[in-house]
Design an enzyme around this catalytic site. Sequence first.
Site, PDB file in Angstrom:
ATOM      1  N   CYS A 133       4.239 -65.961  89.627  1.00 31.10           N
ATOM      2  CA  CYS A 133       5.628 -65.687  89.292  1.00 31.10           C
ATOM      3  C   CYS A 133       6.451 -66.978  89.317  1.00 31.10           C
ATOM      4  CB  CYS A 133       6.181 -64.605  90.215  1.00 31.10           C
ATOM      5  SG  CYS A 133       7.581 -63.767  89.479  1.00 31.10           S
ATOM      6  N   LEU A 134       7.200 -67.247  90.384  1.00 34.15           N
ATOM      7  CA  LEU A 134       7.930 -68.506  90.457  1.00 34.15           C
ATOM      8  C   LEU A 134       6.959 -69.682  90.297  1.00 34.15           C
ATOM      9  CD1 LEU A 134      10.508 -70.144  91.115  1.00 34.15           C
ATOM     10  CD2 LEU A 134       9.846 -70.018  93.506  1.00 34.15           C
ATOM     11  N   HIS A 161       2.536 -60.419  89.534  1.00 32.39           N
ATOM     12  CA  HIS A 161       1.991 -60.644  90.882  1.00 32.39           C
ATOM     13  C   HIS A 161       0.613 -59.999  91.006  1.00 32.39           C
ATOM     14  CE1 HIS A 161       5.601 -62.319  92.818  1.00 32.39           C
ATOM     15  NE2 HIS A 161       6.251 -61.581  91.937  1.00 32.39           N
ATOM     16  N   SER A 221       5.275 -53.968 116.206  1.00 31.95           N
ATOM     17  CA  SER A 221       4.310 -54.999 115.780  1.00 31.95           C
ATOM     18  C   SER A 221       2.956 -54.880 116.458  1.00 31.95           C
ATOM     19  CB  SER A 221       4.848 -56.420 116.014  1.00 31.95           C
ATOM     20  OG  SER A 221       6.118 -56.561 115.473  1.00 31.95           O
ATOM     21  N   ARG A 255      13.405 -61.958  87.349  1.00 31.91           N
ATOM     22  CA  ARG A 255      14.581 -61.923  86.492  1.00 31.91           C
ATOM     23  C   ARG A 255      14.497 -62.977  85.384  1.00 31.91           C
ATOM     24  NH1 ARG A 255      18.310 -58.867  89.166  1.00 31.91           N
ATOM     25  NH2 ARG A 255      17.998 -59.312  91.361  1.00 31.91           N
ATOM     26  N   GLU A 279      -1.562 -60.397  93.120  1.00 30.82           N
ATOM     27  CA  GLU A 279      -1.959 -60.150  94.518  1.00 30.82           C
ATOM     28  C   GLU A 279      -1.805 -58.693  94.938  1.00 30.82           C
ATOM     29  OE1 GLU A 279       0.586 -62.036  93.491  1.00 30.82           O
ATOM     30  OE2 GLU A 279       2.333 -61.931  94.819  1.00 30.82           O
TER      31      GLU A 279
HETATM   32  N1  GLN Z   1      12.982 -66.241  91.036  1.00 26.39           N
HETATM   33  C1  GLN Z   1      12.103 -66.020  89.922  1.00 26.39           C
HETATM   34  C2  GLN Z   1      12.612 -64.928  88.994  1.00 26.39           C
HETATM   35  O1  GLN Z   1      13.444 -64.158  89.385  1.00 26.39           O
HETATM   36  C3  GLN Z   1      10.695 -65.695  90.397  1.00 26.39           C
HETATM   37  C4  GLN Z   1      10.593 -64.385  91.073  1.00 26.39           C
HETATM   38  C5  GLN Z   1       9.316 -64.230  91.873  1.00 26.39           C
HETATM   39  O2  GLN Z   1       8.631 -65.198  92.140  1.00 26.39           O
HETATM   40  N2  GLN Z   1       9.014 -63.017  92.251  1.00 26.39           N
HETATM   41  O3  GLN Z   1      12.163 -64.823  87.877  1.00 26.39           O
END
Ligand code: GLN
Length: 543
Positions: A388-389, A514, A20, A469, A516
């Site tokens: 995403c989530l 994503h 680290s 997923r 980012e």
């Molecule tokens: N758990 C959610 C899915 O699998 C979001 C995944 C995430 O945020 N990378 O779709």
Amino acid sequence: MPEKKPATRYIYLTGGVVSSVGKGVTAAAIGRTLKQRGFNVAIQKLDPYINVDPGTMSPFQHGEVYVLDDGAETDLDLGHYERFIDIRLNQDCSMTSGQVYAEVIGRERHGDYLGGTIQVVPHITNEIKRRIERVSKSTGAEIVLVEVGGTVGDIESQPFIEAIRQMRGDLGRDHTAGIHVTWLPYIGATRELKTKPTQHSVRELRAMGITPDMIVARADHPVDAALVEKIALFCDVEKQAVIPMETASNVYEIPLLLEKSGVAEYLMKRLGLKARHKPNWSEWQAMLDAMHRKKPVVKVGLVGKYTELEDAYMSVREALRHAAISEGVELDLKFIAAVDLEKDKGWSDLHEVAGIVVPGGFGTRGIEGKLQAIHFARHHNIPCLGLCLGMQLMVVDFARELLGDEKANSTEFDPGTTMPVIDILPEQKDIHDLGGTMRLGLYPCRLVPGTQAAKAYSAKQVEERHRHRFELNNDYRAALEAKGMVFSGISPNNQLVEIAELKSHPFMLGTQFHPEFLSRPTRPHPLFKAFIASAKKSGKSRK
Ligand code: GLN
């Protein structure tokens, strides 16, 4: 006669004393100084653990899982490499002991070594060497930096060190260089930095047959010339090859610090390379100047699950920083634990922010807290970016209120929900293994003209990195649209909602991908830029 392609040069980075200390950032920054001279550079991370990849590891332990174009789930150091050097790497750039052993054992079961006894040397080390050497082929890199995870002396990393020792012999000293990154502890009582652990660590490396060509001495205090001389003398490296590296308050300063200390020139001399052109740092310098300027502060709240370990959201944090630089604001990022919001804690922080980010995640813990934050952002016109989530939860929150079913949910969290607005991807239904089986990597996304997303990107189609997923359930698309949700990014076959936004909100936008992972310090991601721009506006107008 066709010109012979010059042989690849390898620069190995090992760590000493403690982990680290920023070996990944150091490797990335050195890579950048070489790229500035016109070289095609790649970096590879060797992780000693037995997991095949970090995809199944908790971000609490190893920080975020970084995803590449080809869907490789990798260590967060790959994020440093891509951001600092502004390159796109591939799965070959991430090697774990798990992959190496799986490959060798697979071959053994297949009968490829029939009659032979499989051993760490040469079978495992040969496989490691093969995997190091294939990086230049698949990336086209002329210089490959190879970072060995952990510190010298760890039992687990010994096969990697041995493979490197052999490669140095095979390829010759003029094609390989070794950099040892160490730590100089500070003794408060005598107010001095100590070099002894560095000496021991170099001795340990030597015992394994590797003499480093360069030592990067990390420290929290200035490293003076006398210390540099002492390290050079005791560790048997040239004085110019001892690079003092005091902790920088801003990691993006490091490439220029290393430029000034002559790292690239020394390495080129050692490797018999000539710069293609003079390094031009004007763009990078302009980015740093913009960072140093005094600017209005924009407070952003990141409502997450792993807020105790900020590394768990490394790329999101960096993408926000990049966007803030280009929008001329100072980012004040507050990590807010989603579970706290559920227990009526953390709300005073949330009330103060000018923008809210809900990042990716898995599992039920903190889900209701994230939903509350999104609900708050929607009703108070606070710019909100869902990743995403985060996007999936924006849809859940919206459906609970506007489609009138309090039980609306993702089947990830409530498999029996009466309103499954987020459901498992059809191709995921029969998958039972957890490792490397999500919808991963780059996929195209068509943008709907006139939407916030299309305006931010000013493009018709983009490609972004994925790791999920679950997806928006198409059965609810029409109903959600009728209530004011806009699906502004869709997969070209029209099957998958990639971006959702709200019509009647200054900025409420969620992405199934994503973004980012594609943000760079001098090229911020358009959606992060749009989010920060909106937060900047709302921040001023908020009471
Ligand atoms: N758990 C959610 C899915 O699998 C979001 C995944 C995430 O945020 N990378 O779709």
